[in-house]
Write a protein that holds these residues in place. Structure first.
Motif, PDB file in Angstrom:
ATOM      1  N   ILE A   7       0.887  -1.157   0.000  1.00  0.00           N
ATOM      2  CA  ILE A   7       0.000   0.000   0.000  1.00  0.00           C
ATOM      3  C   ILE A   7       0.922   1.204   0.000  1.00  0.00           C
ATOM      4  CG2 ILE A   7      -1.678   1.340   1.306  1.00  0.00           C
ATOM      5  CD1 ILE A   7      -1.588  -2.477   1.307  1.00  0.00           C
ATOM      6  N   ALA A   8       0.983   1.902  -1.121  1.00  0.00           N
ATOM      7  CA  ALA A   8       2.023   2.923  -1.297  1.00  0.00           C
ATOM      8  C   ALA A   8       1.485   4.180  -1.962  1.00  0.00           C
ATOM      9  CB  ALA A   8       3.173   2.356  -2.140  1.00  0.00           C
ATOM     10  N   ASN A   9       2.090   5.295  -1.565  1.00  0.00           N
ATOM     11  CA  ASN A   9       1.861   6.573  -2.216  1.00  0.00           C
ATOM     12  C   ASN A   9       2.967   7.493  -1.736  1.00  0.00           C
ATOM     13  OD1 ASN A   9       0.920   9.128  -3.132  1.00  0.00           O
ATOM     14  ND2 ASN A   9      -1.179   8.369  -3.120  1.00  0.00           N
ATOM     15  N   GLN A  10       3.688   8.130  -2.659  1.00  0.00           N
ATOM     16  CA  GLN A  10       4.801   8.977  -2.259  1.00  0.00           C
ATOM     17  C   GLN A  10       4.332  10.271  -1.596  1.00  0.00           C
ATOM     18  OE1 GLN A  10       6.559   7.451  -6.210  1.00  0.00           O
ATOM     19  NE2 GLN A  10       8.016   8.995  -5.541  1.00  0.00           N
ATOM     20  N   VAL A 127      -0.632 -10.780   2.127  1.00  0.00           N
ATOM     21  CA  VAL A 127       0.353 -10.015   2.884  1.00  0.00           C
ATOM     22  C   VAL A 127       0.219  -8.563   2.451  1.00  0.00           C
ATOM     23  CG1 VAL A 127       2.791  -9.632   3.399  1.00  0.00           C
ATOM     24  CG2 VAL A 127       1.940 -11.972   3.050  1.00  0.00           C
ATOM     25  N   LEU A 128      -0.020  -7.675   3.405  1.00  0.00           N
ATOM     26  CA  LEU A 128      -0.186  -6.245   3.120  1.00  0.00           C
ATOM     27  C   LEU A 128       0.969  -5.482   3.738  1.00  0.00           C
ATOM     28  CD1 LEU A 128      -4.001  -5.876   3.951  1.00  0.00           C
ATOM     29  CD2 LEU A 128      -2.954  -6.409   1.742  1.00  0.00           C
ATOM     30  N   VAL A 149       0.772  -3.191  -6.368  1.00  0.00           N
ATOM     31  CA  VAL A 149       0.676  -1.986  -5.549  1.00  0.00           C
ATOM     32  C   VAL A 149      -0.768  -1.493  -5.530  1.00  0.00           C
ATOM     33  CG1 VAL A 149       1.513   0.377  -5.209  1.00  0.00           C
ATOM     34  CG2 VAL A 149       3.035  -1.357  -6.184  1.00  0.00           C
ATOM     35  N   ILE A 150      -1.258  -1.232  -4.327  1.00  0.00           N
ATOM     36  CA  ILE A 150      -2.558  -0.591  -4.138  1.00  0.00           C
ATOM     37  C   ILE A 150      -2.280   0.851  -3.743  1.00  0.00           C
ATOM     38  CG2 ILE A 150      -4.667  -0.541  -2.744  1.00  0.00           C
ATOM     39  CD1 ILE A 150      -4.200  -3.598  -2.298  1.00  0.00           C
ATOM     40  N   VAL A 151      -2.879   1.787  -4.454  1.00  0.00           N
ATOM     41  CA  VAL A 151      -2.602   3.208  -4.216  1.00  0.00           C
ATOM     42  C   VAL A 151      -3.840   3.895  -3.642  1.00  0.00           C
ATOM     43  CG1 VAL A 151      -1.817   5.376  -5.230  1.00  0.00           C
ATOM     44  CG2 VAL A 151      -1.027   3.201  -6.189  1.00  0.00           C
ATOM     45  N   LEU A 186      -6.309   1.790  -7.912  1.00  0.00           N
ATOM     46  CA  LEU A 186      -6.383   3.048  -7.174  1.00  0.00           C
ATOM     47  C   LEU A 186      -7.620   3.024  -6.297  1.00  0.00           C
ATOM     48  CD1 LEU A 186      -5.691   5.435 -10.199  1.00  0.00           C
ATOM     49  CD2 LEU A 186      -4.010   4.393  -8.683  1.00  0.00           C
ATOM     50  N   LEU A 187      -7.435   3.318  -5.012  1.00  0.00           N
ATOM     51  CA  LEU A 187      -8.550   3.340  -4.070  1.00  0.00           C
ATOM     52  C   LEU A 187      -8.843   4.784  -3.689  1.00  0.00           C
ATOM     53  CD1 LEU A 187     -10.523   1.807  -2.173  1.00  0.00           C
ATOM     54  CD2 LEU A 187      -8.695   1.886  -0.437  1.00  0.00           C
TER      55      LEU A 187
END
Length: 261
Positions: A7-10, A127-128, A149-151, A186-187
């Motif tokens: 779960i990522a976002n810069q 696994v998150l 990747v879930i954003v 994208l969530l």
């Protein structure tokens, strides 16, 4: 075999940790075996799962430095199990900040997490990995270990600006380090349909990314915001809240969709 998602976002403050712990709890609620990995030295996902980060004997830091295995370092928070949302937590605390420096001279430094998770891949369905808001050695370990990747993102103008950077990062990691890595979806989080701009940005996302935009939308919800102060995911803190119900729906969408994105 576990499906591993970052779960990522810069961009900071977009709800990565809230998404990670609530998706973990939601997946556990629908009967999935879940491991949540906290890769942020702040340890918010650890605390938000009902674990005192200061009391941990072993953390993801020990796993990255290969002084402990994942099985040795995970804990199972009692409150979550009592609520029927039990998941394993590979926690983090301030020690993890030192891993950045300590890993620089090590071999396979960006693949330490990948190797460790491979040993327990058959023990979990999902696994998150909660990543810090920067492209660091820790985030790189997460991206090298993940299948996708879930954003989580807010539907605001600056979020669109940061999204292009993240998509480029995913492409670079895919090309050079992890051929399995891809953008899962994208969530839309903290969403308020009454705000015209948010609706417009949401429409732009769907027009550009199509099926990569998850059907589930997480509304702006006070109960989700209150939950971390009680050391619980919102799904456990108040299962009847709109935000909690949305995360359970998102968990079901993820379970149905998986890597088929």
């Amino acid at each position: 075999m576990a499906q591993i998602f970052c779960i990522a976002n810069q961009k900071g403050g977009v709800g990565k940790t809230t998404t990670t712990v609530n998706l973990a709890a939601g997946l556990a609620r629908i009967g999935k075996r879940v491991l949540m990995v906290d890769l942020d030295p702040q340890g918010n996902a650890t605390m938000g799962s009902g674990v005192d980060k200061r009391a941990l004997a072993q953390t993801v830091y020990d796993v990255l430095l290969e002084s402990a295995t994942v099985s040795e370092a995970v804990v199972w928070p009692e409150k979550l199990q009592e609520a029927g949302c039990g998941y394993a937590v590979l926690g983090a605390n301030r020690d993890l900040a030192g891993a950045e420096v300590e890993l620089v001279a090590e071999e396979r430094r960006e693949r330490r997490l990948s190797g460790a998770l491979a040993q327990v891949a058959h023990d979990y369905d999902f696994v998150l990995i909660d990543c810090p808001p920067a492209l660091s050695m820790l985030t790189l370990n997460g991206l090298c270990a993940a299948h996708g990747v879930i954003v989580p993102m807010q539907c605001e103008y600056f979020a669109l600006e940061g999204l292009s950077d993240l998509v480029n990062t995913i492409k670079q990691v895919h090309a050079n380090l992890n051929r399995d890595l891809k953008l899962i979806g994208l969530l839309r989080v903290m969403f308020d349909a009454r705000i015209t701009l948010q609706q417009q940005v949401s429409d732009q996302l769907k027009a550009h990314f199509g099926a990569k935009v998850f059907d589930t939308v997480i509304p702006r919800n006070v109960r989700l915001a209150e939950a971390p102060s009680y050391g619980l995911p919102g799904v456990v803190f108040d299962a009847s809240a709109r935000g909690s119900q949305a995360f359970v729906a998102f968990a079901q969408e993820m379970a149905d969709r998986g890597l088929d994105a």
